[in-house]
Design a protein around this motif. Structure first.
Motif, PDB file in Angstrom:
ATOM      1  N   LEU B 190       0.771  -1.455   0.296  1.00  0.00           N
ATOM      2  CA  LEU B 190       0.123   0.124  -0.206  1.00  0.00           C
ATOM      3  C   LEU B 190       0.498   0.796   0.170  1.00  0.00           C
ATOM      4  CD1 LEU B 190      -2.414  -1.512   2.854  1.00  0.00           C
ATOM      5  CD2 LEU B 190      -2.469  -1.618   0.961  1.00  0.00           C
ATOM      6  N   MET B 191      -0.087   2.140   0.029  1.00  0.00           N
ATOM      7  CA  MET B 191       0.593   3.814  -0.512  1.00  0.00           C
ATOM      8  C   MET B 191       0.112   4.460   0.218  1.00  0.00           C
ATOM      9  SD  MET B 191       2.826   6.191  -3.251  1.00  0.00           S
ATOM     10  CE  MET B 191       2.080   7.540  -3.007  1.00  0.00           C
ATOM     11  N   LEU B 192       0.186   5.194   1.678  1.00  0.00           N
ATOM     12  CA  LEU B 192      -0.467   6.045   1.682  1.00  0.00           C
ATOM     13  C   LEU B 192       0.653   6.480   3.091  1.00  0.00           C
ATOM     14  CD1 LEU B 192      -2.723   4.548   4.785  1.00  0.00           C
ATOM     15  CD2 LEU B 192      -1.204   3.272   3.831  1.00  0.00           C
ATOM     16  N   GLU B 196      -3.223   9.796   6.446  1.00  0.00           N
ATOM     17  CA  GLU B 196      -4.013   8.927   6.307  1.00  0.00           C
ATOM     18  C   GLU B 196      -4.050   7.283   6.875  1.00  0.00           C
ATOM     19  OE1 GLU B 196      -4.281   9.954   1.419  1.00  0.00           O
ATOM     20  OE2 GLU B 196      -2.748   8.188   1.673  1.00  0.00           O
ATOM     21  N   MET B 200      -6.690   5.311   9.623  1.00  0.00           N
ATOM     22  CA  MET B 200      -7.156   4.329   8.288  1.00  0.00           C
ATOM     23  C   MET B 200      -7.016   3.119  10.036  1.00  0.00           C
ATOM     24  SD  MET B 200      -8.254   3.744   5.802  1.00  0.00           S
ATOM     25  CE  MET B 200      -8.971   2.316   5.869  1.00  0.00           C
ATOM     26  N   LEU B 203     -10.492   3.187  11.525  1.00  0.00           N
ATOM     27  CA  LEU B 203     -11.314   3.286  11.412  1.00  0.00           C
ATOM     28  C   LEU B 203     -11.255   1.897  11.756  1.00  0.00           C
ATOM     29  CD1 LEU B 203     -11.800   4.223   7.940  1.00  0.00           C
ATOM     30  CD2 LEU B 203     -13.735   5.178   9.701  1.00  0.00           C
ATOM     31  N   ALA B 204     -10.022   1.267  11.280  1.00  0.00           N
ATOM     32  CA  ALA B 204      -9.096  -0.362  12.014  1.00  0.00           C
ATOM     33  C   ALA B 204     -10.097  -0.688  13.555  1.00  0.00           C
ATOM     34  CB  ALA B 204      -8.695  -1.091  11.315  1.00  0.00           C
ATOM     35  N   THR B 224      -9.743  12.424   5.290  1.00  0.00           N
ATOM     36  CA  THR B 224      -9.786  10.710   4.748  1.00  0.00           C
ATOM     37  C   THR B 224     -10.925   9.901   5.397  1.00  0.00           C
ATOM     38  OG1 THR B 224      -7.153  11.169   4.150  1.00  0.00           O
ATOM     39  CG2 THR B 224      -8.470   8.663   4.218  1.00  0.00           C
ATOM     40  N   LYS B 228     -13.152   7.398   3.011  1.00  0.00           N
ATOM     41  CA  LYS B 228     -13.059   5.963   3.678  1.00  0.00           C
ATOM     42  C   LYS B 228     -14.113   5.835   4.794  1.00  0.00           C
ATOM     43  CE  LYS B 228      -9.452   6.003   1.421  1.00  0.00           C
ATOM     44  NZ  LYS B 228      -9.460   5.182  -0.234  1.00  0.00           N
ATOM     45  N   GLY B 229     -14.066   6.540   5.784  1.00  0.00           N
ATOM     46  CA  GLY B 229     -15.065   5.881   6.641  1.00  0.00           C
ATOM     47  C   GLY B 229     -16.891   5.862   6.920  1.00  0.00           C
ATOM     48  N   PHE B 333      -0.601   4.165  11.672  1.00  0.00           N
ATOM     49  CA  PHE B 333      -1.873   2.941  11.593  1.00  0.00           C
ATOM     50  C   PHE B 333      -1.825   2.038  13.145  1.00  0.00           C
ATOM     51  CE2 PHE B 333      -3.550  -1.027  11.259  1.00  0.00           C
ATOM     52  CZ  PHE B 333      -5.028  -1.274  10.058  1.00  0.00           C
ATOM     53  N   PHE B 368      -1.592  -3.557   6.105  1.00  0.00           N
ATOM     54  CA  PHE B 368      -2.514  -3.546   7.081  1.00  0.00           C
ATOM     55  C   PHE B 368      -2.882  -5.016   7.495  1.00  0.00           C
ATOM     56  CE2 PHE B 368      -2.029   0.700   6.428  1.00  0.00           C
ATOM     57  CZ  PHE B 368      -0.373   1.466   7.024  1.00  0.00           C
TER      58      PHE B 368
END
Ligand SMILES: Cc1ncc(C[n+]2csc(CCOP(=O)(O)OP(=O)(O)O)c2C)c(N)n1
Ligand code: SF4
Lengths: 276, 559
Positions: B190-192, B196, B200, B203-204, B224, B228-229, B333, B368
Motif C-alpha cells: 500500500l502507499m499512504l 491517511e 485507517m 477505522l480499523a 480521509t 473512507k468512513g 496505523f 496492514f
C-alpha cells in the motif's frame, strides 16, 4: 403518562425563592406528560446554578464544562438518536461562554432542546453581568453599570430562523410546562429562553419586574418570521411569552445507534486496498 | 556497486501539479515493488511559491528523507537555481528545454514536441522520469488509467499516448542515469501517508464518530476518515471550533460512539479544558495532534516536534494519559489502533502526536494485517442492579455502561463526584475518586510500549530520539566513522518505564538527543522522570524535517 415521581426528589443547592425550583418542577411535569421514562432521557448541562439541574432529575446526565453543554448534547444525539436530549444551562453559560455553540446549534438543527434559565446575571459566581444583563445595570464587577448592550437570544435565534423559538417565565409554570413540552416534541433544534428571577444577585430583574412586563401570546402567527422578530424586539418593555417562531423543516440526523454500529472486516480490507 | 536508493526531487510552483506527478510516480514505484518514502515541502499558499515533492526509493527499506538529490525534476527555472547545490556528484537535472540547467548533465525535454498542449506536460514529465529510471511502462499506464478514468476513455487514451511518446523519446537517447536494481517481489503493498494511516487505524479500531475543525497539517486525517468512513457509517461533523469538537466527541463517546478528534497545536490549545473533562468524566477519547511550528500560527505547512510539552501537560488537574509518537506510516496505523483500545480500557485521554512531515509523507508499506489486530475493549450496554458509574476498584477502572440500552441510569460529571456521579465536595471522597483515576496510570504504565534500541549495547554514542526523527538517526548512525553508534527511539513518549531503557542510556559512552525542536523537550522530560541527563543535543527548528546530513553535521561539533 409517567408518574412525576419517577424523576426523583433531590436536595438542591439553590437559594430559597429562586426561580430555578419552578423550572425544575415544570420540566418534570412536561417529561411526565410526554411519558418519557428516565432511561430514555439524556440531559446535558454546563456550569452554573441552572446547570446543576440534571443532578436533581433521575435521568442519564452529563454535567460538562461551562459553556459547552450544547456540543455535548449534540454529540449525544448523534451517537444515540433514540434518546430525548435536553440541554439545560444559564444565560452566561449558553449565550456568553457558549455563544458560538448556540448559533452553530441553531444552524445544525439536530433534534435537541435547549432550556436556558435566563436570570440576566451570573448566579454561581455571585452577581457579575451576563450577556443578557441590561446596559447600565450596576454590579460589583460593573460598578459603573454594564457597558454593553444586552444580548437578545430569541431575536438572534429567530433571525437565524431556528426551528422553534420560545420564551417562558418561571413565574408562569403552567405555561412553562406546555412550552417545554412543545419544544421537546419539536422535531429539530428548539430553544426555550426561560426568564428566571435570581433573588440573591439580580435586584433589578425581579419577579415583579418580569410579572409587570410578561404577557402570554395570543393570536400570534408562529410561522410569520417578521411578526416573530417584532415580538422578540419588544423586550424589555414588554415580554411576550410563548412560541415566537416555528419552522417545520426536516432536522439533521439519522436513526443509527453508534454503540451498536460495527464495521465488517471485509469492508475494512477493501478500503485498505484503495491505497494499493 | 550499484546504487541502493535514489532521491528524486520534483520542484515547482504550487498549482503546477507536482504533487500529482509525485504521487502517481510514487504509487507506480510502490506497485512495482520498490520501497518509497516521500518528503513534501510546500509553502502555505494555493498558487505560486516554491514547493518540492521528494521521492526516495530503493529495493531495501527507506528509513529517512535525505538532503542529497540524485534526480532533480525542475518544473520551473527557480527549482534549478534553488536546488542545483544539493545535487549528488553524479546527480542529473530533468527540465524543459526552455530552462538553463547549466553544465549539470541530464535531459532537456522538448515539451512542445512531445505533447500537443500544456495540459499533458505533467504526463510527459512522468513518462520521462519513469523511462530514465528504466521502469516498466505498465505501472504508469495503470496509474494514468485510474487517475483519469472518471474523465472518460478519451482523456485516458490521450494521456496514455503522451506517456508512450515520452517513454520512447527517452529510450531513443543515450542513457543518462544508472538503472536501479529491480525488486525481487512485486508483492501487494500500500502507499499512504501518515495522516491517511491514522485515519485507517482509527477505522480499523471501529472509530465511528469524528468532530473536527480544519487545521493544517491535520486536516487530511479528517478528510480521509470522512472519505473512507462514511460509507461504513461513520458520523462526522465539521464544527464551529475546536472546543466544540472535543466536547461533542465527549458527548458522543458518553453515549456510545467511538470518536476521534483531529487537530494541530493551535487547535489543541483550545481543546485543553476538554481533555480535562474527558479525564474526570472518564470518557474514552482519542485525539490526534499533528504538529507544525509554533508559537501561535507559526508556520502552517512546515514541521516541528515542539508540542510535546503541550500534550504532556494539557489539562488542569492530575490524571493519567498515554502519548504515542509514530515514526512511520506503519506506526501511525498500529499506534492509532492501540490508542483506541487503551482509551476504552482505561477511560482516560489518549494522544497520537505526529507532525507535518509524517502527515504528508507517503510511504510504501506492507498491507496492514487486520486479522492480527487485538480486539478492542468495549463498554457494556446492559447491566444488572447496583451499578455505579465511578465504582471504586482496585485498578481504578470502573466498568463503563453506555446509557440508553437498559433502565440503569448513567451520570457523567465534570465536578468531583461520588461513585454514582453525584456532585460532592466531601474531602475523603475527593481523595478516593482522584486516587482511583490516578491508579489507572499504573495499568497504563504496565502496558507501555518500550523504546526500540538499534545497534550494539554500550555504543560510544547513543542517539536519543522520538517520533519522526528516527529515520535520520538510523541513517546517520551508519555513517559515523570511528565510533559505534546506537539509536534509542521512543514511539510512546508517555508514560516512561525506566526498566525498559535505562541500561541503554547508562551504558552508552555519550548520549545525544536528536529532536525537531529548539529546547530538547523530550530529553528534558526524560531527565525530570529519570534523572538521566543527555550529554548534548542536535536540535532542528527551522521548520524542516531532521535529515541524516543534519544529524551528522550536528555530531561533528560533538564528537
Ligand atoms: C471556563 C470557565 N470559566 C468560568 C467559570 C466560572 N463560572 C461558573 S458559572 C459561571 C457563570 C454562571 O452564570 P450563568 O451561566 O448565567 O448561570 P447561573 O449561575 O446564573 O444559573 C461562571 C463564570 C467556569 N466554571 N469555567
Ligand atoms: S444565586 Fe440566583 S440563580 Fe442561583 S440559586 Fe440563588 S437565586 Fe437562584
Amino acid at each position: 403518562m409517567a408518574n412525576i415521581d419517577v424523576y426523583g426528589e433531590f436536595e438542591t443547592s439553590w437559594c430559597p425563592g429562586c426561580g430555578n425550583f419552578s423550572i425544575l418542577k415544570s420540566l418534570k411535569e412536561a417529561l411526565a406528560e410526554l411519558d418519557i421514562p428516565p432511561h430514555k432521557l439524556m440531559v446535558s448541562s454546563g456550569i452554573g446554578q441552572a446547570a446543576k439541574m440534571p443532578h436533581y432529575i433521575n435521568c442519564h446526565m452529563f454535567n460538562g464544562l461551562h459553556g459547552r453543554s450544547l456540543p455535548v448534547a449534540q454529540g449525544m444525539k448523534m451517537a444515540n438518536p433514540e434518546m430525548t436530549v435536553v440541554c439545560v444551562s444559564g444565560d452566561g453559560c449558553s449565550y456568553g461562554e457558549g455563544g458560538n455553540h448556540f448559533t452553530a446549534a441553531i444552524r445544525r438543527n439536530l433534534d435537541v432542546t435547549l432550556l436556558v434559565h435566563n436570570n440576566q446575571i451570573y448566579g454561581l459566581t455571585k452577581g457579575q453581568a451576563s450577556p443578557t444583563t441590561a446596559r447600565g445595570h450596576v454590579t460589583k464587577a460593573q460598578p459603573d453599570g454594564a457597558a454593553s448592550d444586552a444580548f437578545n437570544p430569541v431575536a438572534v435565534a429567530i433571525a437565524q430562523k431556528a426551528g422553534f423559538v420560545a420564551r417562558a417565565f418561571s413565574g408562569e409554570p403552567e405555561h412553562l410546562v406546555g412550552t417545554i413540552k412543545a419544544a421537546i416534541e419539536h422535531d429539530g433544534f428548539s430553544l426555550v429562553d426561560i426568564l428566571q428571577p435570581c433573588v440573591s444577585f439580580n435586584k433589578i430583574n425581579t419577579f415583579s419586574w418580569y410579572k409587570e412586563r410578561a404577557y402570554i401570546l395570543d393570536n400570534h402567527d408562529e410561522t410569520d418570521w417578521c411578526a416573530a422578530l417584532m415580538k422578540a424586539g419588544e423586550f424589555p418593555d414588554r415580554i411576550p411569552l410563548g412560541v415566537l417562531y416555528r419552522k417545520m423543516e426536516p432536522h439533521n440526523g439519522d436513526g443509527v445507534l453508534l454503540a451498536k454500529h460495527e464495521y465488517a472486516k471485509s469492508d475494512l480490507k477493501e478500503l485498505l486496498q484503495s491505497f494499493a | 556497486m550499484s546504487r541502493q536508493n535514489i532521491n528524486i526531487v520534483i520542484g515547482g510552483a504550487a498549482g503546477q501539479g507536482l504533487a500529482t506527478i509525485g504521487t502517481l510516480f510514487s504509487k507506480a514505484m510502490t506497485r512495482s515493488g520498490y520501497n518509497v518514502l516521500v518528503l513534501q515541502k510546500y509553502m502555505s499558499r494555493v498558487r505560486g511559491g516554491h514547493n518540492t515533492f521528494a521521492v526516495r526509493m530503493g529495493v531495501d527499506e527507506i528509513v529517512s528523507p535525505t538532503d542529497e538529490i540524485d534526480i532533480l525534476v525542475a518544473l520551473n527555472a527557480e527549482t534549478v537555481n534553488l536546488h542545483r547545490g544539493e545535487l549528488a556528484e553524479d546527480g542529473i537535472i530533468i527540465c524543459g528545454d526552455d530552462i538553463d540547467k547549466g553544465d549539470v548533465s541530464g535531459l532537456l525535454i522538448p515539451f512542445n514536441d512531445l505533447a500537443s498542449k500544456p495540459l499533458f506536460y505533467n504526463t510527459v514529465a512522468l513518462g520521462v522520469l519513469g523511462s530514465v529510471l528504466c521502469q516498466d511502462i505498465c505501472y504508469f499506464e495503470q496509474m494514468l488509467s485510474e487517475a483519469f478514468g472518471k474523465k472518460g476513455n478519451e482523456v485516458v487514451q490521450a494521456n496514455l499516448d503522451v506517456l508512450r511518446i515520452a517513454f520512447d523519446w527517452v529510450k531513443a537517447k543515450e542513457a543518462v542515469y544508472d538503472c536501479l536494481p529491480v525488486p525481487q517481489y512485486g508483492e501487494n503493498k500500500l502507499m499512504l501517508n501518515g495522516n491517511e494511516a491514522i485515519a485507517m487505524g482509527a477505522l480499523a479500531a471501529g472509530c465511528n464518530f469524528l468532530s473536527f475543525y480544519p487545521m493544517s497539517p491535520s486536516t487530511s486525517i479528517a478528510q480521509t476518515l470522512i472519505g473512507k468512513g462514511r460509507g461504513l457509517g461513520l458520523k462526522y461533523e465539521q464544527v464551529e471550533d475546536e472546543i466544540a469538537a472535543i466536547n461533542m466527541a465527549i458527548g458522543a463517546s458518553f453515549a456510545g460512539a467511538r470518536p476521534i478528534v483531529t487537530t494541530s497545536g493551535g487547535g489543541f490549545a483550545l481543546m485543553v479544558e476538554g481533555v480535562s473533562l474527558a479525564a474526570v468524566s472518564e470518557t474514552p477519547l482519542v485525539t490526534a495532534v499533528v504538529q507544525r511550528p509554533g508559537p501561535a500560527t507559526g508556520m502552517a505547512t512546515r514541521t516541528e516536534q515542539a508540542d510535546l510539552n503541550l500534550v504532556l501537560y494539557a489539562g488542569h488537574g492530575e490524571f493519567p494519559r498515554a502519548i504515542f509518537a509514530p515514526a512511520t506510516v506503519e506506526e501511525c496505523f498500529y499506534l492509532t489502533h492501540r490508542a483506541f483500545d487503551l482509551a476504552e480500557q482505561y477511560q482516560t485521554p489518549m494522544f497520537i502526536l505526529s507532525d507535518q512531515f509524517l502527515a504528508d509523507s507517503y510511504q510504501s508499506v506492507d498491507v496492514f494485517d487486520l486479522d492480527a489486530l487485538p480486539d478492542i475493549a468495549k463498554p457494556m450496554l446492559t447491566v444488572g442492579g447496583g451499578y455505579k458509574r465511578y465504582e471504586l476498584t482496585e485498578d481504578g477502572v470502573s466498568p463503563r455502561l453506555v446509557p440508553g440500552f437498559c433502565e440503569t441510569l448513567v451520570r457523567g460529571d465534570s465536578h468531583e463526584h461520588d461513585e454514582n456521579g453525584r456532585i460532592t465536595e466531601d474531602g475523603e471522597n475527593r481523595i478516593r475518586q482522584n486516587s482511583k483515576r490516578l491508579v489507572k496510570g499504573c495499568g497504563l504504565w504496565q502496558d507501555v510500549i518500550g523504546p526500540d534500541y538499534y545497534g550494539e549495547k554500550g555504543a560510544d554514542l547513543v542517539l536519543l530520539c522520538w517520533g519522526t526523527t528516527l529515520g535520520a538517526c538510523l541513517e546517520a548512525a551508519e555513517q559515523v566513522d570511528n565510533h559505534s553508534v546506537g539509536v534509542l527511539h521512543f514511539k510512546q513518549v508517555y508514560p516512561l518505564r525506566e526498566e525498559q531503557f535505562m541500561e541503554f542510556l547508562e551504558e552508552a559512552g555519550e548520549v545525544v538527543a536528536v529532536e525537531g525542536n529548539a529546547t530538547g523537550q523530550f530529553a528534558r522530560f526524560l531527565a525530570q522522570e529519570t534523572g538521566f541527563r543527555v550529554g548534548a543535543y542536535v536540535l532542528r527548528f527551522d521548520g524542516r524535517i531532521m535529515t541524516p546530513q543534519y544529524v551528522l553535521r550536528g555530531l561533528e561539533s560533538i564528537l
